[in-house]
Scaffold this motif. Structure first.
Motif, PDB file in Angstrom:
ATOM      1  N   MET A 157       0.766  -1.288   0.088  1.00 22.12           N
ATOM      2  CA  MET A 157      -0.015   0.081  -0.064  1.00 22.12           C
ATOM      3  C   MET A 157       0.982   1.370  -0.037  1.00 22.12           C
ATOM      4  SD  MET A 157      -3.307   0.676  -0.055  1.00 22.12           S
ATOM      5  CE  MET A 157      -4.349  -0.399   0.622  1.00 22.12           C
ATOM      6  N   PRO A 158       1.958   1.292   0.982  1.00 17.67           N
ATOM      7  CA  PRO A 158       2.654   2.544   0.788  1.00 17.67           C
ATOM      8  C   PRO A 158       3.223   2.877  -0.306  1.00 17.67           C
ATOM      9  CG  PRO A 158       2.976   1.569   2.890  1.00 17.67           C
ATOM     10  CD  PRO A 158       2.345   0.615   2.029  1.00 17.67           C
ATOM     11  N   VAL A 159       3.763   1.775  -1.165  1.00 20.68           N
ATOM     12  CA  VAL A 159       4.446   1.831  -2.444  1.00 20.68           C
ATOM     13  C   VAL A 159       3.478   2.313  -3.461  1.00 20.68           C
ATOM     14  CG1 VAL A 159       5.719   0.500  -4.150  1.00 20.68           C
ATOM     15  CG2 VAL A 159       6.036  -0.101  -1.786  1.00 20.68           C
ATOM     16  N   VAL A 160       2.236   1.927  -3.532  1.00 24.50           N
ATOM     17  CA  VAL A 160       1.300   2.422  -4.552  1.00 24.50           C
ATOM     18  C   VAL A 160       0.856   3.773  -4.168  1.00 24.50           C
ATOM     19  CG1 VAL A 160      -0.888   1.931  -5.513  1.00 24.50           C
ATOM     20  CG2 VAL A 160       0.429   0.056  -4.878  1.00 24.50           C
ATOM     21  N   VAL A 161       0.845   4.246  -2.880  1.00 18.83           N
ATOM     22  CA  VAL A 161       0.455   5.557  -2.613  1.00 18.83           C
ATOM     23  C   VAL A 161       1.534   6.542  -3.181  1.00 18.83           C
ATOM     24  CG1 VAL A 161       0.187   7.193  -0.715  1.00 18.83           C
ATOM     25  CG2 VAL A 161      -1.003   5.134  -0.668  1.00 18.83           C
ATOM     26  N   LYS A 162       2.554   6.070  -2.937  1.00 19.46           N
ATOM     27  CA  LYS A 162       3.852   7.008  -3.517  1.00 19.46           C
ATOM     28  C   LYS A 162       3.913   7.032  -4.949  1.00 19.46           C
ATOM     29  CE  LYS A 162       6.994   5.946   0.521  1.00 19.46           C
ATOM     30  NZ  LYS A 162       8.064   5.273   1.066  1.00 19.46           N
ATOM     31  N   PHE A 163       3.673   6.054  -5.409  1.00 20.98           N
ATOM     32  CA  PHE A 163       3.437   5.810  -7.138  1.00 20.98           C
ATOM     33  C   PHE A 163       2.482   6.839  -7.470  1.00 20.98           C
ATOM     34  CE2 PHE A 163       1.616   3.763 -10.931  1.00 20.98           C
ATOM     35  CZ  PHE A 163       2.533   4.174 -11.851  1.00 20.98           C
ATOM     36  N   MET A 164       1.098   6.555  -7.060  1.00 27.07           N
ATOM     37  CA  MET A 164       0.179   7.425  -7.427  1.00 27.07           C
ATOM     38  C   MET A 164       0.428   8.993  -7.314  1.00 27.07           C
ATOM     39  SD  MET A 164      -2.340   5.904  -8.824  1.00 27.07           S
ATOM     40  CE  MET A 164      -2.887   4.099  -9.014  1.00 27.07           C
ATOM     41  N   ARG A 165       0.991   9.179  -6.272  1.00 25.70           N
ATOM     42  CA  ARG A 165       1.309  10.830  -6.174  1.00 25.70           C
ATOM     43  C   ARG A 165       2.469  11.131  -7.201  1.00 25.70           C
ATOM     44  NH1 ARG A 165       1.696  10.716   0.458  1.00 25.70           N
ATOM     45  NH2 ARG A 165      -0.416  10.932   0.813  1.00 25.70           N
ATOM     46  N   LEU A 166       3.349  10.156  -7.490  1.00 23.42           N
ATOM     47  CA  LEU A 166       4.339  10.559  -8.406  1.00 23.42           C
ATOM     48  C   LEU A 166       3.552  10.762  -9.739  1.00 23.42           C
ATOM     49  CD1 LEU A 166       7.472  10.532  -9.155  1.00 23.42           C
ATOM     50  CD2 LEU A 166       7.216   8.311  -9.929  1.00 23.42           C
ATOM     51  N   LEU A 167       2.648  10.146 -10.099  1.00 26.32           N
ATOM     52  CA  LEU A 167       1.676  10.481 -11.327  1.00 26.32           C
ATOM     53  C   LEU A 167       0.903  11.696 -11.011  1.00 26.32           C
ATOM     54  CD1 LEU A 167       0.647   6.971 -12.018  1.00 26.32           C
ATOM     55  CD2 LEU A 167       2.574   8.096 -13.226  1.00 26.32           C
ATOM     56  N   GLY A 168       1.034  12.582 -10.003  1.00 25.72           N
ATOM     57  CA  GLY A 168       0.039  13.792  -9.791  1.00 25.72           C
ATOM     58  C   GLY A 168      -1.105  13.567  -9.118  1.00 25.72           C
ATOM     59  N   LYS A 169      -1.302  12.276  -8.596  1.00 28.62           N
ATOM     60  CA  LYS A 169      -2.879  12.133  -8.141  1.00 28.62           C
ATOM     61  C   LYS A 169      -2.656  12.145  -6.496  1.00 28.62           C
ATOM     62  CE  LYS A 169      -3.599   8.748 -11.896  1.00 28.62           C
ATOM     63  NZ  LYS A 169      -4.107  10.047 -12.769  1.00 28.62           N
TER      64      LYS A 169
END
Length: 622
Positions: free
Chosen positions: A328-340
């Motif tokens: 979950m933390p990994v996906v959260v960071k990835f999504m934020r990287l995409l500007g979400k």
């Protein structure tokens, strides 16, 4: 006549004339297949035979090119305009076209419907206002139908429909056709045209709501659509497959599954279908993905969203299952990287096992720090870290205080022996967050446990403000009311059974029993809820106030007088209401069969405060 319905479609194509036998299993039938597979030919071939299936109702066909003549105002269609389209000249036909609105296969017919049916217009306007921050005005200009849009989130001036996004124009037209109770069968070719993926999900919800047999009443209608979009399919159980018609080639009969096929009863197939979805791809298009821990969470959260009419997808969110411990933390960071801006619904162990997820939401968060400072803490992450540390220190030596209750929690029951410190923290947390009143006071060292619960609630509230929601009871299964809370295998199947149970209980009970999930979904969807009463308020007041005033001033006022007054003030919109006078009392009832507004009829005495009465009635719809 009920479902299933057998229909013979007569196909008139460039390859000759032939017939196709089709079974309509329910309110919604979907034609899928490649370009050139014959979907449009089959769709058009169903129009004539459907007329005998829905006697007294219209059969409406919406073509994939339904923008029609409107495009000449939205583009330099012939190369003679220097790339300067005549936006402000856009119109939807004349008064003479109104009688042919159901035969017209373009958006002109649907906007003509909006000009004729004030109740349908209200349903469309309410959705535009709440979900897309738009409003539209229907007006006649020298016998020509014009449509003007206005942005509600800016101070910009209203603008011609020729300048509006084509996707919204398509959406408005299809919604108008769906809500039209004069239509008994609606054929839509490629409803996804020009629509953003999240708008497709919203439209599918509206299509499903309208789909049914006309005999059910309201605006129920047989809906048949041809689509290339996976977002326009909803498959949650094997029986849903029987409403799909697979068109492979124009010259070959389409393929349709038989509902009695034994393969559809296979449990492995049921589990597989329950996991189907486009969540991962759709999440890339949304602003605020809602990350959950698995397929069961997706299913329950999606049900709650639809049940509470929160429309996650239309509000810019999308459910996304995150499989794998610690991902979950990994996906959260990835999504934020995409500007979400991701929102998380996580099991309790995501909080009790470590601080990784908490760090994602509370570290370097000015908003969370501001909230923490009001509580006297130097920062949100320090407040959370100290609380977490003290919680771990409390559970270790004081496990015996709460173990009698905690050992019955699924975290303990499903754990391997011996129970380690991690499982103890998980079970103690869930047990503590579920205790209240005398049960909490009955614990050994009750003051310490009560104080810790208060501190944990503060941290959980900070997390929720930041978009991270922790399931206080444990995993999604711990919230089940009918299915086994100890479910460890066959989880999607158990979720299906739970949904069937939840669908039968009142919404208020769902809010009470599944509060953690409801708060999360409201946050992800921004809490927007369709409320047609709001759109009706100004119209109702515009007639109720002057009508009550006339009744007070003239004891001889009659029902006819009031209805003439309403017609004078509201024009065609007066047809929404039915007014009557009995002595000194005015009664206003709602005539429309499709507006979902409670509280009618409204009775007003000549000396009553009209505004207060109307507000009280319409608030009852909240």
């Amino acid at each position: 006549m009920n479902f299933p319905i057998s229909i013979k479609a007569n196909i008139n194509s460039h390859n000759g004339n032939f017939s196709r036998d089709i079974e309509i299993q329910g309110g919604l039938t979907v034609l899928i297949g490649p370009n050139g597979g014959g979907k449009t030919h089959l769709l058009r071939g169903l129009k004539q035979p459907l007329a005998s299936i829905v006697p007294g109702k219209k059969v409406r066909f919406l073509s994939a090119g339904r923008m029609g003549l409107l495009e000449q105002y939205r583009s330099d269609y012939n190369g003679h305009h220097g790339s300067n389209p005549d936006y402000d000249g856009a119109n939807f036909g004349s008064k003479h076209d109104t009688t042919r609105r159901h035969q017209t296969e373009t958006l002109n017919g649907d906007f003509q419907t909006l000009s004729e049916r004030a109740d349908i217009l209200i349903k469309v306007q309410e959705r535009l206002r709440k979900l897309f921050k738009r409003d539209l005005i229907i007006e006649w200009d020298a016998g020509t139908l014009k449509v003007v849009f206005a942005r509600l989130d800016t101070t910009s001036k209203p603008y011609s429909s020729g300048r509006e996004a084509s996707g919204l124009l398509h959406l408005v037209g299809i919604l108008a056709a769906l809500y039209d109770d004069e239509v008994g069968a609606l054929l839509i070719d490629e409803p996804e045209v020009s629509l953003h993926p999240q708008l497709q999900s919203f439209l599918l919800n509206e299509i499903i709501s309208a789909a049914g047999h006309p005999s059910e009443g309201g605006y129920k209608k047989i809906v048949i659509m041809a689509t290339h979009s996976t977002e326009m399919l909803r498959i949650t159980k094997p029986s849903d497959l029987t409403s799909l018609i697979f068109c492979h080639d124009l010259d070959k009969p389409p393929v349709q599954l038989n509902p009695s096929d034994e393969q559809l009863k296979n449990r492995k197939l049921q589990t597989l279908i329950a996991r189907l979805g486009q969540e991962h791809k759709l999440s890339l298009f949304c602003r605020r993905p809602l990350l959950v821990e698995g397929p069961s969470d997706v299913m329950i959260a999606s049900f709650i969203s639809n049940k509470l009419e929160l429309h996650l997808e239309a509000a810019g969110s999308q459910l996304l299952p995150v499989i794998g411990k610690g991902q979950m933390p990994v996906v959260v960071k990835f999504m934020r990287l995409l500007g979400k801006n991701p929102v998380v619904l996580a099991d309790a162990d995501a909080f009790t096992d470590d601080m990784d997820l908490v760090q994602c939401f509370l570290a370097n968060s000015p908003a969370a720090d501001a909230s923490a400072s009001k509580l006297g803490a130097p920062s949100a992450i320090k407040l959370a870290s100290s609380t977490y540390s003290d919680f771990c220190s409390l559970v270790g030596p004081n496990w015996g205080d709460i173990s009698k209750l905690a050992e019955g929690h699924p975290y303990c029951v499903n754990a391997e022996e011996p129970v380690d410190d991690k499982v103890k923290r998980r079970s103690a947390f869930c047990t503590l967050m579920s205790l209240a009143g005398s049960d909490l006071k009955g614990l050994i060292n009750a003051d310490k446990w009560s104080s810790m619960k208060d501190r944990l609630e503060v941290v959980l509230r900070l997390l929720e403000e930041s978009g991270c929601f922790i399931l206080r009871k444990g995993a999604i299964e711990s919230y089940y009311q009918a299915s086994d809370i100890y479910t460890s295998e066959g989880k999607p199947t158990a979720a299906v059974d739970e949904i069937e149970f939840l669908d039968q209980i009142p919404i208020a009970e769902i809010r009470e029993k599944l509060g953690d999930l409801v708060r999360c979904i409201e946050h992800a969807s921004d809490g927007k809820r369709i409320d047609e009463a709001e759109s009706l308020r100004d119209i109702l007041l515009s007639i109720a106030a002057p009508a009550a005033a006339r009744l007070s001033a003239n004891e001889k006022t009659t029902t006819q007088d009031i209805n003439i007054l309403a017609k004078t003030i509201l024009g065609e919109r007066a047809n929404i209401f039915k007014c009557s006078v009995d002595g000194e009392k005015l009664t206003i009832d709602i005539e429309s069969k499709i507006l979902n507004v409670n509280g009618f009829p409204v009775t007003i005495d000549k000396n009553d405060d009209v505004v207060k009465i109307i507000e009280r009635v319409l608030r009852s719809n909240a």
